[in-house]
Scaffold this motif. Structure first.
Motif, mmCIF file in Angstrom:
data_model
loop_
_atom_site.group_PDB
_atom_site.id
_atom_site.type_symbol
_atom_site.label_atom_id
_atom_site.label_comp_id
_atom_site.label_asym_id
_atom_site.label_seq_id
_atom_site.Cartn_x
_atom_site.Cartn_y
_atom_site.Cartn_z
ATOM 1 N N PRO A 148 49.013 76.717 121.611
ATOM 2 C CA PRO A 148 48.091 77.400 120.695
ATOM 3 C C PRO A 148 46.644 77.451 121.183
ATOM 4 O O PRO A 148 45.973 78.473 121.043
ATOM 5 C CB PRO A 148 48.215 76.619 119.389
ATOM 6 C CG PRO A 148 49.611 76.077 119.438
ATOM 7 C CD PRO A 148 49.870 75.750 120.873
ATOM 8 N N ALA A 179 51.775 80.551 116.663
ATOM 9 C CA ALA A 179 52.093 79.748 117.847
ATOM 10 C C ALA A 179 52.370 78.296 117.471
ATOM 11 O O ALA A 179 53.272 77.653 118.027
ATOM 12 C CB ALA A 179 50.946 79.822 118.853
ATOM 13 N N ILE A 187 52.952 83.829 122.937
ATOM 14 C CA ILE A 187 53.875 82.935 122.214
ATOM 15 C C ILE A 187 55.250 82.983 122.868
ATOM 16 O O ILE A 187 55.905 81.951 123.055
ATOM 17 C CB ILE A 187 53.968 83.336 120.725
ATOM 18 C CG1 ILE A 187 52.615 83.156 120.029
ATOM 19 C CG2 ILE A 187 55.031 82.501 120.013
ATOM 20 C CD1 ILE A 187 52.579 83.691 118.607
#
Length: 246
Positions: free
Chosen positions: A234, A85, A228
């Motif tokens: 993230p 990510a 993602i």
């Protein structure tokens, strides 16, 4: 090697042999090669007869999981997904190309490739979850091979007992030959029941447990890759996947 597998085998067979010893029986009385051939050969042959070739091949591959289960760490996988990510956030989805090139796991490779190709999150989830269902079914069918052996073994043991009794009836006039014939009869039954309940059924159940564990790990990847694709940051992805470690 899985330590619990070793412990289970040692405890199970020690109980049988130890119980026999405490009853005053000698351990060598439990060894009978004709009975072993009847039970082992008959059980394996019957299970092979009912199993398609592709499932049998997969069952033999999965057998190694009993002593060497797949190394899957939810925490490490979450960190791996978070790192993907971060790469996607900094360099775009095409930045994951280098990871795809070095990735050996086919499931991960497929998911990342769909991600890089710009496939929407819903489509990625649909395709990968369908793969999980099919892979889980295939591996459960493979574990079923050992379960079928557990079903056949006691019956084949009875066949061995009947063969032994036939020999007994044929040697009623020779008392010295009655002992070996009776041994085949009773030991074959012992082998059949022991093979089913101490080996085959536990192996089948253990393999199914590992199959379920792999499916959960794959679902973690599906959720992570989909997140993602949705553009989640993230930290949010890490929080979203943390439930898999509970």
């Amino acid at each position: 090697m899985d330590g619990l597998t070793v412990i289970g085998i040692v405890v199970a067979f020690s109980a049988v042999i130890g119980g026999n010893y405490l009853e005053g029986g000698a351990w060598h009385l439990l060894i009978n090669y004709p009975a072993a051939i009847i039970v082992l050969g008959g059980t394996v042959g019957a299970a092979i007869l009912q199993t398609p070739k592709n499932i049998l091949r997969r069952a033999l591959i999965l057998l190694i999981w009993v002593i060497k289960p797949p190394l899957l760490s939810q925490k490490k996988t979450i960190k791996q997904v978070v790192s993907w990510a971060e790469i996607a956030r900094k360099r775009g989805l095409l930045g994951l190309d280098t990871i795809i090139a070095s990735e050996k796991n086919i499931f991960i490779k497929k998911g990342l490739q769909m991600l890089v190709d710009g496939t929407c999150a819903a489509k990625i989830k649909q395709v990968l979850e369908n793969d999980i269902i099919l892979l889980k079914q295939r591996d459960n069918d493979a574990a079923g091979f050992f379960e079928s052996m557990g079903g056949y073994a006691p019956t084949v043991g009875i066949i061995g007992a009947v063969i032994g009794l036939i020999h007994v009836m044929g040697h009623l006039g020779s008392p010295q030959e009655l002992g070996p014939a009776l041994a085949i009869a009773f030991v074959a039954t012992l082998y059949g029941v022991s093979m089913a309940n101490l080996i085959c059924l536990p192996v089948a159940n253990k393999l199914r447990a590992h199959v379920n564990r792999v499916a959960i790990w794959q679902q973690l990847l599906v959720d992570g890759i989909s997140a993602i694709a949705e553009g989640d940051n993230p930290k949010a992805i890490e929080a979203r996947l943390s439930g898999y470690c509970l």
